[in-house]
Motif scaffolding. Structure first.
Motif, PDB file in Angstrom:
ATOM      1  N   THR A 113      34.315  10.438 -21.329  1.00  8.83           N
ATOM      2  CA  THR A 113      33.051   9.919 -20.806  1.00  8.83           C
ATOM      3  C   THR A 113      33.233   8.478 -20.353  1.00  8.83           C
ATOM      4  O   THR A 113      34.080   7.741 -20.872  1.00  8.83           O
ATOM      5  CB  THR A 113      31.946   9.985 -21.874  1.00  8.83           C
ATOM      6  N   SER A 114      32.418   8.089 -19.389  1.00  4.81           N
ATOM      7  CA  SER A 114      32.446   6.704 -18.909  1.00  4.81           C
ATOM      8  C   SER A 114      31.516   5.849 -19.757  1.00  4.81           C
ATOM      9  O   SER A 114      30.659   6.353 -20.474  1.00  4.81           O
ATOM     10  CB  SER A 114      32.008   6.653 -17.447  1.00  4.81           C
TER      11      SER A 114
ATOM     12  N   GLY B 257      33.633   3.666 -22.725  1.00  4.20           N
ATOM     13  CA  GLY B 257      33.818   5.098 -22.600  1.00  4.20           C
ATOM     14  C   GLY B 257      34.300   5.706 -23.911  1.00  4.20           C
ATOM     15  O   GLY B 257      34.637   4.992 -24.866  1.00  4.20           O
ATOM     16  N   SER B 258      34.335   7.022 -23.932  1.00  2.00           N
ATOM     17  CA  SER B 258      34.694   7.695 -25.170  1.00  2.00           C
ATOM     18  C   SER B 258      35.386   9.011 -24.835  1.00  2.00           C
ATOM     19  O   SER B 258      35.586   9.354 -23.657  1.00  2.00           O
ATOM     20  CB  SER B 258      33.439   7.942 -26.019  1.00  2.00           C
ATOM     21  N   SER B 259      35.731   9.766 -25.859  1.00  2.00           N
ATOM     22  CA  SER B 259      36.401  11.050 -25.662  1.00  2.00           C
ATOM     23  C   SER B 259      36.102  11.966 -26.832  1.00  2.00           C
ATOM     24  O   SER B 259      35.653  11.522 -27.904  1.00  2.00           O
ATOM     25  CB  SER B 259      37.917  10.861 -25.504  1.00  2.00           C
TER      26      SER B 259
ATOM     27  N   THR C 241      25.983   8.476 -23.313  1.00  2.00           N
ATOM     28  CA  THR C 241      27.039   8.814 -22.380  1.00  2.00           C
ATOM     29  C   THR C 241      26.565   8.641 -20.941  1.00  2.00           C
ATOM     30  O   THR C 241      25.374   8.663 -20.659  1.00  2.00           O
ATOM     31  CB  THR C 241      27.507  10.264 -22.604  1.00  2.00           C
ATOM     32  N   GLN C 242      27.517   8.483 -20.063  1.00  2.00           N
ATOM     33  CA  GLN C 242      27.231   8.451 -18.639  1.00  2.00           C
ATOM     34  C   GLN C 242      27.931   9.646 -18.002  1.00  2.00           C
ATOM     35  O   GLN C 242      27.641  10.778 -18.323  1.00  2.00           O
ATOM     36  CB  GLN C 242      27.696   7.113 -18.025  1.00  2.00           C
ATOM     37  N   GLU C 243      28.897   9.418 -17.123  1.00  2.00           N
ATOM     38  CA  GLU C 243      29.615  10.515 -16.493  1.00  2.00           C
ATOM     39  C   GLU C 243      30.566  11.176 -17.492  1.00  2.00           C
ATOM     40  O   GLU C 243      31.140  10.513 -18.354  1.00  2.00           O
ATOM     41  CB  GLU C 243      30.399  10.008 -15.281  1.00  2.00           C
TER      42      GLU C 243
END
Length: 599
Positions: free
Chosen positions: A466-467, A483-485, A433-435
């Motif tokens: 997430t970015s 990105g993801s969720s 993950t990033q932000e």
């Protein structure tokens, strides 16, 4: 007797005593209501009242009556014989002053006869009152000579606790491998270390300072020897993470954290540090502002967190932090909070907190410095709540919390969302993950059914986004990902039994679920094995990879026994089912005996 007196020559004297602010709530000498020129200044007295003439006579002839600061007299308020004697004494002194100063307005004989009869009837009370005044003056003089400060009060709390993981520790849990191409054989054994009995302590000292009487400056010093889980310098460890254990990031469940584990970022060696510095003040008649320099919490400025025993993670309420309040409030840092009271029943609160407000450098992904960003560019939480109290014994609130978390690249072991509460998967739901941006929505309510029973509950849902970024994950080198969720739930129900078995005691039951993940999307291209650990196909949802995925229930019972006004003994247990939301992990039972001293 009072009504008879009121209709005699000094008819208003008893009425004076029934409502005089000199008895019930002394008025400062410079208060605009400390003296009355006419009875019309009292807005709850009208010419049609039976005591109107008596009050008017007392004001005009003897000037020994005063009202409350809000312009009321409150003549129907009950009073004791001692209060009556105090008012009688005030009028006697006023008449003595008049006699000494002038001869034009001498008291009439019938008034003096009434006063004489009253003085005789209340002779014992007047004598006792004089003794009380002398004693009070002596005590006040002693306190003034020995007081710590004219503006600051010292408040302290010391906790001693015997605690142990009674079951669910020292075990080995076998999980099916999610990376069969990389980690044969097809199962992996993850071990929980054996835990021993711990004698924990924590001390808090609060220096509370007021400069205006309505403001408060709070400086808190804290020390302790037992941290929350996963700190690396102690804390119970159980329920290994069924996902990160495969990639060298073995983590244990941070569920079940107890209130005395809360020592902020201090080392668990009884080091002393400042864990809170805040200033609260009123802004007009309806607004209350809190400025938090360090260790601020959303709960600090909210009118209520809908809890029967929330004491700020102290030693007189629930054993666990989870049992204190909804996790939607659990965020600390520096910032600002405001509550505006629209009416007695409705208020609105808003606040902003940033835990690394003092670090101005730009946050960088691990292994650099994600603990940066200053007040606005780093990690933060912005909360808003509408609080509604339709009756004295029922209140509820609607809460929204938006938080932002800088990049935590790769398979970071750092819990980033719920500050070491909830499962490991809930704290870091998506990898890599990033932000991270989180929108949380909550509802909570408190119903005081009777003085002996209360119910409170809460539900919070968090949507995590997430970015994308670039992950340097072997063996294929750098890989771009999307990105993801994720979705996270937490809820709880508490039953409180005040004064159970005696005044000041408290029985409590907490049933709920610490934050846990219900959905966690796998970023692309890793859903179909794109360049991740020899092409392992992970599917669409990380939660599908958790063997025997289950709701991590938190069940707690405690009983606070009031030894004295300042000493409390609290035995209790915390039962955790499916730690780290896997039923393959054995249930955990934590037993605690907590002794709290408050001063």
């Amino acid at each position: 007797m009072f009504r008879t007196l009121a209709t005699s020559g000094l008819v208003g004297l008893s009425t004076l005593l029934l409502g005089s602010s000199a008895i019930a709530a002394p008025i400062a000498p410079n208060s605009p209501m400390s003296q009355l020129n006419t009875v019309s200044e009292l807005r709850d007295i009208s010419p049609g009242d039976w005591a109107f003439t008596a009050l008017q006579t007392l004001i005009q002839r003897y000037d020994c009556i005063a009202g409350y600061p809000d312009g009321t007299f409150r003549g129907n308020r009950p009073l004791s014989r001692y209060e009556f004697a105090a008012g009688l004494n005030a009028c006697l002194q006023q008449i003595e002053r008049l006699l000494a100063e002038t001869t034009t307005n001498l008291a009439r004989r019938e008034d003096l006869d009434t006063l004489r009869r009253l003085a005789e009837e209340f002779e014992s009370e007047l004598a006792a009152l004089s003794t009380r005044v002398d004693t009070l003056e002596a005590q006040t003089a002693f306190l003034e000579d020995h007081q710590f400060s004219t503006t600051t009060k010292l408040r302290g709390e010391a906790i001693f606790a015997l605690t142990d993981v009674l079951t669910g520790t020292g075990t080995t849990t076998t999980f099916p491998s999610i990376l069969p191409a990389f980690t044969p054989p097809q199962t992996t054994d993850l071990e929980s270390p054996d835990q021993g009995t711990v004698f924990a302590n924590r001390v808090r000292l609060d220096f509370l300072t007021s400069f205006t009487g309505t403001d408060r400056l709070n400086l808190r010093l804290t020390s302790g020897n037992f941290p929350h889980p996963n700190r690396g310098d102690g804390g119970f460890q159980y329920g290994p993470d069924p996902l990160r254990g495969y990639v060298g990031g073995l983590q244990f469940s941070p569920e079940g954290q107890q209130t005395f584990n809360d020592i902020a970022s201090l080392a668990a060696d009884n080091s002393i540090g400042i864990t809170e510095l805040s200033y609260e003040f009123s802004l007009g008649d309806r607004a209350r502002v809190a400025i938090m320099a360090t260790g601020g919490e959303h709960r600090a400025y909210l009118p209520t967190t809908f809890s029967s025993w929330d004491d700020g993670n102290g030693g007189t309420g629930s054993l666990s932090v989870f049992g204190q309040r909804s996790d939607i409030y659990n965020f600390t840092g520096a910032g600002l909070g405001l509550t505006y009271q629209f009416s007695d029943a409705i208020s609105f609160s808003a606040g902003y907190l940033a835990p690394y407000a003092n670090n101005a450098s730009a946050p960088q992904p691990l292994p650099d410095d994600p603990f940066a960003g200053g007040l606005f560019a780093g990690r933060y939480s912005a909360l808003a709540q509408l609080t509604i109290q339709p009756s004295d014994n029922f209140s509820f609130g609607l809460t929204y919390n938006h938080s932002y978390h800088p990049a935590q690249s790769g398979f970071s072991n750092l819990p980033i969302l719920f500050s070491d509460r909830g499962t490991t998967q809930a704290n870091l739901p998506v990898i890599p993950t990033q932000e991270v941006s989180v929108n949380s929505y909550g509802v909570a309510a408190l119903w005081e059914v009777s003085p002996k029973f209360a119910v409170n509950g809460w539900l919070a849902y968090s949507n995590v986004n997430t970015s994308g970024g670039t992950a340097f994950i072997f063996p294929g080198g750098p890989t771009d990902y999307t990105g993801s969720s994720a979705d996270i739930l937490t809820y709880g129900l508490s039953l409180a039994f005040p004064d159970l078995g005696g005044e000041g005691n408290l029985g409590g039951i907490v049933v709920g679920a610490s934050p846990y993940t219900t959905r966690s999307q796998v970023p692309q291209p890793f859903q179909t094995g794109g360049n991740w650990f020899f092409g392992t196909d992970l599917g669409e949802d990380f939660t599908d990879l958790i063997a025997d995925n289950a709701i991590p229930w938190h069940i707690e019972g405690f009983y606070r026994y009031k030894v004295t006004d300042n000493i409390f003994l609290t035995p209790g247990v915390i039962w955790l089912t499916a730690p780290n939301q896997s039923a393959r992990n054995p249930d955990v039972l934590v037993g605690t005996l907590r002794l709290t001293f408050r001063f």
